[in-house]
Design a protein around this motif. Sequence first.
Motif, short mmCIF file in Angstrom:
data_model
loop_
_atom_site.label_atom_id
_atom_site.label_comp_id
_atom_site.label_asym_id
_atom_site.label_seq_id
_atom_site.Cartn_x
_atom_site.Cartn_y
_atom_site.Cartn_z
N ILE A 65 -44.60 -16.82 21.68
CA ILE A 65 -45.02 -16.41 20.33
C ILE A 65 -43.83 -16.36 19.37
O ILE A 65 -43.95 -16.79 18.21
N GLY A 66 -42.68 -15.88 19.82
CA GLY A 66 -41.51 -15.73 18.94
C GLY A 66 -41.11 -17.03 18.25
O GLY A 66 -41.12 -17.12 17.02
N PRO A 67 -40.79 -18.07 19.04
CA PRO A 67 -40.43 -19.35 18.40
C PRO A 67 -41.58 -19.95 17.59
O PRO A 67 -41.34 -20.60 16.57
N LEU A 68 -42.83 -19.73 18.02
CA LEU A 68 -43.96 -20.29 17.28
C LEU A 68 -44.10 -19.61 15.91
O LEU A 68 -44.43 -20.27 14.92
N LEU A 69 -43.84 -18.31 15.87
CA LEU A 69 -43.89 -17.61 14.57
C LEU A 69 -42.81 -18.16 13.63
O LEU A 69 -43.04 -18.35 12.45
N PHE A 70 -41.63 -18.40 14.20
CA PHE A 70 -40.53 -18.96 13.41
C PHE A 70 -40.92 -20.35 12.87
O PHE A 70 -40.79 -20.63 11.68
N LEU A 71 -41.43 -21.19 13.76
CA LEU A 71 -41.78 -22.56 13.35
C LEU A 71 -42.91 -22.55 12.32
O LEU A 71 -42.92 -23.34 11.37
N ARG A 72 -43.87 -21.65 12.51
CA ARG A 72 -44.97 -21.53 11.54
C ARG A 72 -44.44 -21.17 10.15
O ARG A 72 -44.85 -21.74 9.15
N GLN A 73 -43.48 -20.24 10.13
CA GLN A 73 -42.93 -19.82 8.85
C GLN A 73 -42.16 -20.96 8.17
O GLN A 73 -42.15 -21.08 6.95
N ARG A 74 -41.55 -21.81 8.95
CA ARG A 74 -40.84 -22.95 8.37
C ARG A 74 -41.81 -23.90 7.67
O ARG A 74 -41.45 -24.55 6.69
N GLU A 75 -43.04 -23.99 8.21
CA GLU A 75 -44.06 -24.81 7.53
C GLU A 75 -44.36 -24.22 6.15
O GLU A 75 -44.54 -24.94 5.18
N VAL A 76 -44.42 -22.89 6.09
CA VAL A 76 -44.68 -22.20 4.83
C VAL A 76 -43.58 -22.54 3.81
O VAL A 76 -43.86 -22.88 2.66
N VAL A 77 -42.33 -22.44 4.26
CA VAL A 77 -41.20 -22.70 3.36
C VAL A 77 -41.16 -24.16 2.92
O VAL A 77 -41.00 -24.46 1.74
N HIS A 78 -41.35 -25.07 3.87
CA HIS A 78 -41.33 -26.49 3.52
C HIS A 78 -42.44 -26.82 2.53
O HIS A 78 -42.25 -27.60 1.59
N PHE A 79 -43.61 -26.23 2.76
CA PHE A 79 -44.71 -26.46 1.81
C PHE A 79 -44.28 -26.05 0.39
O PHE A 79 -44.51 -26.79 -0.57
N ASN A 80 -43.67 -24.89 0.29
CA ASN A 80 -43.24 -24.40 -1.04
C ASN A 80 -42.26 -25.35 -1.70
O ASN A 80 -42.35 -25.61 -2.90
N ARG A 81 -41.29 -25.86 -0.92
CA ARG A 81 -40.31 -26.79 -1.49
C ARG A 81 -41.00 -28.07 -1.94
O ARG A 81 -40.74 -28.59 -3.02
N PHE A 82 -41.89 -28.61 -1.11
CA PHE A 82 -42.60 -29.84 -1.48
C PHE A 82 -43.45 -29.61 -2.73
O PHE A 82 -43.55 -30.47 -3.60
N ILE A 134 -29.13 -23.59 6.15
CA ILE A 134 -30.18 -24.62 6.08
C ILE A 134 -31.23 -24.25 5.03
O ILE A 134 -31.63 -25.07 4.20
N ASP A 135 -31.67 -22.99 5.07
CA ASP A 135 -32.74 -22.58 4.16
C ASP A 135 -32.26 -22.57 2.71
O ASP A 135 -32.99 -22.98 1.80
N TYR A 136 -31.02 -22.11 2.48
CA TYR A 136 -30.47 -22.13 1.12
C TYR A 136 -30.32 -23.56 0.61
O TYR A 136 -30.55 -23.83 -0.57
N VAL A 137 -29.91 -24.47 1.48
CA VAL A 137 -29.73 -25.86 1.05
C VAL A 137 -31.06 -26.46 0.58
O VAL A 137 -31.12 -27.12 -0.46
N LEU A 138 -32.14 -26.21 1.32
CA LEU A 138 -33.43 -26.76 0.90
C LEU A 138 -33.80 -26.23 -0.48
O LEU A 138 -34.30 -26.97 -1.34
N TYR A 139 -33.52 -24.96 -0.70
CA TYR A 139 -33.82 -24.36 -2.01
C TYR A 139 -32.93 -24.98 -3.10
O TYR A 139 -33.41 -25.34 -4.18
N LEU A 140 -31.65 -25.13 -2.80
CA LEU A 140 -30.71 -25.66 -3.79
C LEU A 140 -30.97 -27.14 -4.10
O LEU A 140 -30.62 -27.62 -5.18
N ASP A 141 -31.59 -27.86 -3.15
CA ASP A 141 -31.97 -29.25 -3.44
C ASP A 141 -32.87 -29.33 -4.67
O ASP A 141 -32.81 -30.29 -5.44
N ILE A 142 -33.72 -28.32 -4.82
CA ILE A 142 -34.70 -28.32 -5.91
C ILE A 142 -34.22 -27.45 -7.07
O ILE A 142 -34.67 -27.58 -8.20
N HIS A 143 -33.32 -26.49 -6.80
CA HIS A 143 -32.81 -25.59 -7.84
C HIS A 143 -31.29 -25.61 -7.84
O HIS A 143 -30.64 -24.60 -7.55
#
Lengths: 185, 148
Positions: free
Chosen positions: A156-173, B81-90
Amino acid sequence: MYKYDKKLEFPICIHKKNLKMAKYLIEQFGGANGELAASFRYFSQKFTMPDDMGKALLNDIATEELAHVEMICTMIHELTKDASLEELESAGLGCYYTEHGVGLFPQDSVGNPFTSAYFAVTGDVIANLSEDMAAEQKARATYEALINITDDEDIIGPLLFLRQREVVHFNRFKELYDYYKKLGY
Amino acid sequence: MYFENINNFNDLNDLFGLNNYQYAYNYQNNNQSYLSEKFLRGNMFDNEFIPYKNMKYVMPKIKNEKEQKLSKIMESSFAVIDYVLYLDIHPDDHVIFEKYNTEKEKLNSLKKEYESVYGPLCNTEGQYNSYQWLSSPWPWESDGGMYV
């Protein structure tokens, strides 16, 4: 050019063998919305991003996704460690074993081999980014289903981390998508 | 049993950790809090964090000094890593750029310290040594339940 760091992105330490979970997890290695498809979808798309922000973001997320491929494969590898033939067969991995042993072969959880059709690359920036946003949401949903299916905190630990990365990547996209829309794409 | 939870996540069992979600809380409260919550939950940005049901994160079971030092490197590396993704756009966000710089400096010194004791993390920079580079375990190998 890539360089390799001899570490995972996030700690993985699985104590209990669990072949059924390995069978489910392989979806996120070689499935339509798995990490391998994500990594190379973005990698392929970066070549036609219209400006520097797009090129940088697609390149950098593709790179992180490759680290996620390694995490998922590490989990599957640890979950199948020292499995006997009987155990593999009773977990429904008999067919997998005859072809691949306990090697890491990219397929989805029902056995469809990985296909580059999953990259879904077009030459259109808006279509590409819409695809990427949907892919992140689908991967998030799959991680939630995988979390529901197990009670092992090592998984569950790594899966929660990976799930949250999907959230962050979605926001950036999404930010990039909105920015391009404003520019008139 | 676990399938029942899928459509049932607002019940009191979830809130009080009486089903499988309790793990997220159990490990939050032990003495390994030297790893930041931002790293463990996988998101450096508080306003963007979306937990799944009532689960925030699971604290990894660190067993020795090597694992502890490596997990601190993972933590700093993740922040970068996470800051870089943010800075790519900001790219103009000076606040995040400063945070990036701080973490990057921390990461460099943590790597240097780790490599001087446990061997190289990279084969093109840092303190490379051919014997130590090829020596197991590799990151995907579990060594008696340890991650490397």
